[in-house]
Design a protein around this motif. Structure first.
Motif, short mmCIF file in Angstrom:
data_model
loop_
_atom_site.label_atom_id
_atom_site.label_comp_id
_atom_site.label_asym_id
_atom_site.label_seq_id
_atom_site.Cartn_x
_atom_site.Cartn_y
_atom_site.Cartn_z
N GLN A 260 1.02 -1.23 -0.30
CA GLN A 260 -0.32 0.01 0.37
C GLN A 260 1.31 1.59 -0.15
O GLN A 260 1.97 1.18 0.87
CB GLN A 260 -1.20 0.04 1.54
N ALA A 261 0.59 1.96 -0.86
CA ALA A 261 1.90 3.56 -0.96
C ALA A 261 1.06 3.86 0.25
O ALA A 261 2.48 5.00 0.99
CB ALA A 261 0.41 4.39 -1.60
N GLY A 262 0.64 4.03 0.98
CA GLY A 262 0.30 4.65 3.32
C GLY A 262 -0.30 5.86 2.95
O GLY A 262 -0.22 5.90 2.30
N LEU A 263 -1.33 5.80 4.43
CA LEU A 263 -1.24 7.16 4.43
C LEU A 263 -0.16 8.46 4.91
O LEU A 263 -0.01 7.58 6.05
CB LEU A 263 -2.24 7.36 5.71
N ARG A 264 0.54 9.70 4.39
CA ARG A 264 1.35 10.03 4.99
C ARG A 264 0.45 10.94 6.42
O ARG A 264 -0.23 12.30 6.07
CB ARG A 264 2.73 11.53 4.42
N ILE A 265 0.71 11.01 7.49
CA ILE A 265 -0.08 11.30 8.37
C ILE A 265 0.83 12.53 8.54
O ILE A 265 1.69 12.00 9.19
CB ILE A 265 -0.60 10.45 9.55
N LEU A 297 3.11 14.26 14.95
CA LEU A 297 3.02 12.97 14.98
C LEU A 297 3.36 13.55 13.37
O LEU A 297 2.30 13.50 12.43
CB LEU A 297 1.81 12.59 14.80
N ARG A 298 4.87 13.01 12.34
CA ARG A 298 4.36 12.19 11.33
C ARG A 298 4.82 11.27 11.00
O ARG A 298 5.71 10.00 11.20
CB ARG A 298 5.49 13.41 10.43
N VAL A 308 -7.49 5.42 10.99
CA VAL A 308 -6.48 6.04 12.29
C VAL A 308 -7.10 7.21 12.67
O VAL A 308 -6.47 7.49 13.36
CB VAL A 308 -5.91 5.96 10.54
N ALA A 309 -8.12 7.26 12.12
CA ALA A 309 -8.80 8.82 12.70
C ALA A 309 -9.45 8.93 13.57
O ALA A 309 -9.47 9.01 15.01
CB ALA A 309 -10.60 9.32 12.06
N LEU A 310 -10.04 7.04 13.63
CA LEU A 310 -10.75 6.52 15.86
C LEU A 310 -9.77 6.87 16.41
O LEU A 310 -9.10 7.13 17.85
CB LEU A 310 -11.50 5.52 15.71
N ARG A 311 -8.09 5.97 15.57
CA ARG A 311 -6.90 6.28 17.04
C ARG A 311 -6.68 7.72 17.28
O ARG A 311 -6.27 7.76 18.79
CB ARG A 311 -6.38 5.39 16.87
N LEU A 312 -6.98 8.28 16.55
CA LEU A 312 -6.51 9.80 16.96
C LEU A 312 -7.40 10.66 17.53
O LEU A 312 -6.89 11.25 18.78
CB LEU A 312 -6.30 11.07 15.56
N ALA A 313 -8.52 9.85 17.86
CA ALA A 313 -9.36 10.91 18.78
C ALA A 313 -9.05 10.02 19.76
O ALA A 313 -9.57 11.29 21.01
CB ALA A 313 -11.20 10.97 18.04
N LEU A 314 -9.13 8.68 19.92
CA LEU A 314 -8.91 8.18 21.94
C LEU A 314 -7.54 9.03 21.82
O LEU A 314 -7.63 8.03 23.49
CB LEU A 314 -8.86 6.87 21.31
N VAL A 315 -7.10 9.43 21.20
CA VAL A 315 -5.93 10.15 22.58
C VAL A 315 -6.24 10.53 23.20
O VAL A 315 -5.82 11.12 24.60
CB VAL A 315 -4.71 10.66 21.75
N ASP A 316 -7.69 11.58 23.32
CA ASP A 316 -7.90 12.66 24.61
C ASP A 316 -7.88 13.86 24.45
O ASP A 316 -7.21 14.34 25.49
CB ASP A 316 -8.21 11.47 25.75
N CYS A 317 -7.06 14.08 23.78
CA CYS A 317 -7.05 15.96 23.34
C CYS A 317 -7.32 16.80 22.58
O CYS A 317 -7.49 16.07 20.97
CB CYS A 317 -5.09 15.55 24.35
N GLU A 318 -6.89 17.49 22.05
CA GLU A 318 -6.95 18.68 20.85
C GLU A 318 -6.10 18.77 19.88
O GLU A 318 -4.93 18.05 20.23
CB GLU A 318 -7.42 20.12 21.33
N PHE A 319 -6.97 18.19 18.15
CA PHE A 319 -5.64 18.08 17.51
C PHE A 319 -6.32 18.92 16.56
O PHE A 319 -7.30 18.84 16.42
CB PHE A 319 -5.37 17.16 17.68
N THR A 320 -4.87 18.66 15.56
CA THR A 320 -5.46 19.96 13.93
C THR A 320 -4.47 18.65 13.08
O THR A 320 -2.98 18.70 12.99
CB THR A 320 -4.23 20.94 13.96
N ALA A 321 -5.63 18.11 11.89
CA ALA A 321 -4.71 16.93 11.20
C ALA A 321 -4.58 17.68 9.94
O ALA A 321 -5.57 18.79 8.93
CB ALA A 321 -5.62 15.79 10.86
N HIS A 322 -3.21 17.93 9.56
CA HIS A 322 -2.66 18.62 8.40
C HIS A 322 -2.70 18.21 7.28
O HIS A 322 -3.09 18.02 5.81
CB HIS A 322 -0.67 19.19 8.70
N GLU A 323 -2.48 16.60 7.21
CA GLU A 323 -2.62 15.99 6.28
C GLU A 323 -2.60 14.57 6.74
O GLU A 323 -2.88 13.94 7.91
CB GLU A 323 -1.10 15.98 5.39
N PRO A 324 -3.18 13.78 5.22
CA PRO A 324 -3.89 14.18 3.87
C PRO A 324 -5.10 14.39 3.58
O PRO A 324 -5.58 14.33 5.07
CB PRO A 324 -3.79 12.47 3.17
N PRO A 325 -5.17 14.95 2.81
CA PRO A 325 -6.50 15.81 2.96
C PRO A 325 -7.59 14.29 3.22
O PRO A 325 -8.77 15.34 3.72
CB PRO A 325 -6.67 16.06 1.04
#
Length: 346
Positions: A260-265, A297-298, A308-325
């Motif tokens: 897989q090309a993978g998601l560049r987070i 996190l890169r 990936v989206a659910l695991r980011l949300a489960l960190v339980d703090c404010e965050f901003t996703a820059h990439e990928p669209p």
């Protein structure tokens, strides 16, 4: 066999019973041990010396309430478990291994394989009944795996036996495989087998949740070196085992990146790096500090966008996703759905 005028005359059996008692986390007076085993205190003292001679660190305390207890030593002694303890451990290991819970790695599967190898049939039936009657709550989209599949594969890895199984590819194609299994690798929510495919004459990785009917053939093999690996046997073999584990993990990572090309987070968290790292799966890597109370996190992930989206949300703090669209868009849609769900509540 050693003859004694009192109680048990089978010295090996008596030593095993004595070791079993000493593994209970308490201090045993010599007179109580003698009463339990139906021998004299003198025999207990002699048996304690035998256990020490075998390498078991038995500590003695003096005084009217003095006694014996087994303490931590340089090596792990064989555990002697009663029926309830053996069932409890097997059920716990099965539950963790069957869902590839993060932190439950190949060592747990090897322990389960060893335990189930010696479980009496009556206890094996109890373990299966307990597991079939319970439903574990798991996170993410990790696939459920039959623990027997894992234990058969782990035994084949440890015993260096060729393994035959049915395999269902991602497109649904069914094949039969004959492999030389090198290592089981857990990514935190899935298990993979790294093995040499005999018919294709090349290394392959297999998702264990797509494996069925695994059978160890009994044919032994000498482990091959992975391409680019360095896990050759050291003088005592331990170094080689560790090397093969690292090689297998690297090989799996390379294989997944090719598939897989993978998601560049690229994500910024409004929390310290140590806080975020403790709540992120290790497969996503470690965030870098980006200030006193933030980190970034890169990483590249081959997992699904939703996971990936659910695991980011489960960190339980404010965050901003820059990439990928597509991750930014998915999080925006998910946030909207959650907001509507909460505002619609009475």
């Amino acid at each position: 066999m050693e003859e004694h005028p009192d109680g048990m005359t089978d010295t090996p059996a008596r030593l095993l019973n004595l070791l079993s008692l000493l593994q209970t986390p308490r201090e045993w007076p010599g007179t109580e041990l003698a009463g339990r085993l139906d021998v004299s205190p003198r025999t207990i003292r002699r048996d304690i010396d035998r256990l020490r001679g075998l390498g078991y660190p038995v500590e003695a305390t003096r005084g009217s309430v003095g006694g014996y207890r087994l303490v931590a030593g340089a090596a792990m002694p064989p555990l002697l478990l009663d029926d309830e303890e053996a069932v409890a451990i097997a059920v716990g290991l099965r539950a963790g291994a069957g869902h590839a819970i993060e932190g439950v790695d190949e060592a747990s599967v090897r322990a389960l394989a060893k335990l189930e190898q010696v479980l009496p049939s009556r206890l094996r039936h109890r373990v299966s009944s307990l597991q079939n009657a319970t439903l574990p709550l798991t996170r993410g989209d990790g696939a459920t795996i039959d623990p027997r599949t894992l234990t058969v594969m782990a035994s084949a890895v440890t015993g260096r036996e060729r393994l035959r199984f049915a395999y269902r590819a991602g497109d649904g194609a069914e094949t039969r495989r004959l492999v030389e299994p090198l290592r089981l690798v857990s990514t935190g929510h899935r298990w993979y087998l790294v093995a040499y495919d005999m018919e294709r004459e090349d290394w392959r990785t297999f998702r264990v949740d797509r494996v069925s009917e695994p059978v160890a053939t009994g044919a032994r093999f000498t482990p091959r070196a992975l391409p680019g690996g360095n896990g050759e046997d050291g003088e005592n073999g331990k170094e080689g085992e560790n090397g093969r584990e690292e090689d297998a993990a690297r090989f799996l990572a390379r294989s997944m990146s090719r598939m897989q090309a993978g998601l560049r987070i690229d994500v910024t968290f409004r929390a310290p790096a140590h806080f975020v790292a403790a709540r992120l799966p290790s497969v996503l890597g470690a965030p870098e500090p980006a200030g006193e109370d933030s980190c970034r996190l890169r990483a590249v992930s081959t997992d699904s966008l939703e996971w990936v989206a659910l695991r980011l949300a489960l960190v339980d703090c404010e965050f901003t996703a820059h990439e990928p669209p597509q991750l930014v868009e998915y999080l925006s849609d998910l946030g909207g759905r959650l907001t509507r769900a909460s505002s619609a509540a009475p």
